[in-house]
Design an enzyme around this catalytic site. Sequence first.
Site, PDB file in Angstrom:
ATOM      1  N   ASP A   1      23.015  90.422  40.032  1.00 10.72           N
ATOM      2  CA  ASP A   1      23.116  91.726  40.690  1.00 10.72           C
ATOM      3  C   ASP A   1      24.557  92.204  40.697  1.00 10.72           C
ATOM      4  OD1 ASP A   1      22.873  94.009  42.084  1.00 10.72           O
ATOM      5  OD2 ASP A   1      21.828  93.138  43.808  1.00 10.72           O
TER       6      ASP A   1
ATOM      7  N   HIS B   1      16.625  99.831  44.951  1.00  8.58           N
ATOM      8  CA  HIS B   1      17.719  99.110  44.324  1.00  8.58           C
ATOM      9  C   HIS B   1      17.380  98.859  42.861  1.00  8.58           C
ATOM     10  CE1 HIS B   1      21.348  96.827  44.362  1.00  8.58           C
ATOM     11  NE2 HIS B   1      20.770  95.656  44.098  1.00  8.58           N
TER      12      HIS B   1
ATOM     13  N   CYS C   1      23.829 101.631  42.512  1.00 13.27           N
ATOM     14  CA  CYS C   1      23.359 100.401  41.884  1.00 13.27           C
ATOM     15  C   CYS C   1      22.813 100.620  40.478  1.00 13.27           C
ATOM     16  CB  CYS C   1      22.345  99.706  42.759  1.00 13.27           C
ATOM     17  SG  CYS C   1      21.017 100.772  43.285  1.00 13.27           S
TER      18      CYS C   1
END
Lengths: 305, 686
Positions: free
Chosen positions: B478, B462, B418
């Site tokens: 995201d 994250h 991520c």
Amino acid sequence: MQQRIQAAVDEIGTVLLGKEQQIRLALCCLIAGGHLLIEDLPGMGKTTLAHALARVFGLDFNRIQFTSDLLPADILGVSIFEQQSGAFTFHPGPIFRQMILADEINRTTPKTQSALLEAMEEGQVTVEGETRPLPSPFFVIATQNPVSLSGTFPLPESQLDRFLMRIGIGYPDPKAERALLERSAEFDRGDFITQMMNVDDLVAMRSAANRVSLSPLLLDYVQRIVAHTRDSEAFHFGLSPRGSIAVVRAAKTWAFLEGREHAVPEDVQAILPAVVEHRLRASTDAEGRTGSALAHRLMSEVDVF
Amino acid sequence: MTDKQAHIPRLTIWWMLGALALVVAPHLLRLPVWISALIVACVIWRILIFIGRVGFPNKFLKIMIVFLALPLTVVEYRGSGAGLDAAVCLLILGTVFKLLEMRQRRDMLIVVCLCYVLTMVGFIYSQTILAALHALLTFIVITGALVTLQRDNQRSSLKGNGKLALRLVAQAIPLAIVLFVLVPRIAPLWTMPVPVSPNKTGVTDEMSPGNISSLSRSAELAFRVSFENNAPLQDQMYWRGLVLDFFDGRSWRRAGSAFQSYAMIERFDNRLQGEMQGGAVDYDVILEPTQQSWIYALQLADFDASDIRQDRYYTLHTEKPVTQRYRYKMRSYLRNETDLELSGILRSRALQLPEPDGNPNSHQLAERLRAQSSGDLDYANRVMRYFREQPFYYTLTPPELGEASIDDFLFNSLQGFCEHYASSFVYLMRAAGVPARVVVGYQGGETNPFEGYTMVYQYNAHAWAEIWLEGQGWVRMDPTGAVAPERISEGAQAVLGDQPGFLDDSRFSMMRFRNTEWLNTLRLRLDAMDYAWNRWVVSYDEDLQLQLLEAFFGDRAKQTLLYALGASFLLFFIIAAFFLLGGRKRDMRDQATRLYLRLLVDLADSGLSRRRGEGPLDFANRVAESRPDIAADMTRITALYVRMSYAQDAQDESFGELKEYILALRLRLSSPWRRVVLRNFPAFRT
């Protein structure tokens, strides 16, 4: 009354020189209605004291010399068959007197000892199934030699407990001894004592002593003493309730002798050695010699208030 | 031989050694090896003494041991700074050394007391249920040792003593609970330098390729959340930690983090800056120690706690680093608008790009996509679509990136975790002039089916992006969701579970066995228990206490509690006083005794002290002998006192008389100055 008591004490003091404290304790014991145990070496005047006590009160007196072959019947009496009447009649033994001097009680067997001690406790004897009351008042003054002497059967604790007091007489001080030596030989018997009181006086004194008041503060003190004997590790066992009752009874009588209407700690302290020492045993004492000096220890370890 | 000097019963020594072993065991692994060895050696020595193999150490040896252990401990802990560890170490050593000279009851009592203290000390290091159970067991054994010490030897049996100890502890528990619940929580007067547990990393304030994926190796708990009503959906659970808006070409940092000071973080009214538009969620977080000073919450957070500050990035900070479990309550408005007007400094920070910038291909890509799009939002969606359509691969073990990290990732490796996606997404936004920033935190969480709370683990860490749109403020984007939508909707373990490297650091964690059903159930059950423990016991503080009390006593709970406590203390003292003083009626008799005793004190001062056990009359006689001058007074007083104390008919008027005489005599005994005081201040007469 106190003057008469003092006079009696002085009278006994003429034969037992320099032992006023012991004489007063013995008197206290008699007035309190308890039996007295005199323990000391032979020849210290035990018998003289007993004799003098009996005479000063004019009591019917008998002396039983305890020996190792004495049997209970020799004390209590026996029934003998009489041919004229064809029946058994009881011939009372020497115990049927107002005052008994049981001389050298620990030289006899336990069987005979316990016959006497039973009579002391009950105030009556039972012979051949028949119970006969003993005269009133009934006193026993027992003398014994110290346990360490040979040929003795020591009294067990349970029987020692029945004596209100145990006193020793002790050697006379030099002055008294000199006076003793200077006087004529025939003077050392109690026969020269004149009677100062009678049985009625005794009863009156006993009831007067009973009226002596006990304050809570004093009872607290007695209870502290008793509790101390039970809690402290210095004692093998504590005082029994009979022992604590004895302390109070003797203290009251002592207060009466001192001419007070109430008992004070000093009264308790005065009678304490005589009343408790034969009932206690030091924990360090494995042989069962009931201890002297224990009372002094008690007095110094227990707070008066 | 007094009681205290008596020898210790043999059985007691076994109990004591058992207790000590229990007390010391949890510390053994934590302490330096040589100290642990010394402790074990001492215990073994004591056992040898006990079975008669060796004797007690002599004085010289004892002194040697102490003088060696003391400086060694100091040296050992010199670097750590925190005095607590060293102090605990010394305490343990002291206890163990005491063992070596434990000959008498008194020594034993000292060791027992030390063991109790050490058991409590253990809670500094661990407050888990296990620690509590261990402490309970330890208490029972220590109490057992105490029981064997007090009972006489004949009646001692292992079972009997254990039973009694168990009963004693069991009886103490209700009282302990009541005290725990009711005694007012007072903030400590000093702060303990709490030992820091090392090796624990969570999200840090710097994000470079690889450091979030490394968190996925860990099944450590990050925090647990219980929602008051309904939990938001998994894909809504973005636990914001920090905003990173400075990019140096490789890693992201907080702008100006070099000169970041606490003073710069200001709390301001977020009601003005950020619009809360509903979707309120109330929840309660217990954060595991992070050693960092920021905490995690859903956007946009509102709170009452006075020790939390919100800065202008809407991230939350505590006053001090979180070194112990930290519990806080939050309300978040999931529908919100923040920073509708973007201030100059924030805008310039949100557009910052590294100088010189070594990612020309990315710039080209940004320009191309920008040219095709109609606005900022459209541009952002095009970038997202780019991530979705190109063969990007979501992996825990991406290849190393070269110097130009963005270009290398976007056009070369196409494999990333991520942080790679967030980083390159923000870069592309900024390259096209759209204000954007990286947010790090946690995403998702596992719901415990038994207690209904959510567990967030380190592998939930994250990174995502926020872009600023005209009229909408900051909007969350995201890019990971575009590449691996399951990561967002189903959670990390659903996606990562099969990947090599996942949970590598937690080889023995039960998490690895989550596919075995009963083990997984056990894991969740245990965690639920631990959570309840933390929630209701460890983090039971003033607020929780107040809440609980309010539930019982209504709004005025605090006062009620204080009154109740005061009243019960008073009651306790009254009852105690009654038992201590009561029973004896305080009448004239006692007062007379008191006066008389007071006189005795004065007499003792002038050298005439009553012996213990000496009766008043005897004492009066003795005084009369040694002090003829006061003989008459003393005799009169004593006669009165004795009458009052021991006679049946103690009259009250004689009490006044006694009082007068005693005062007169005391005045005669006193120094002139004291005489004045006694005469004029009746209060000093008793």
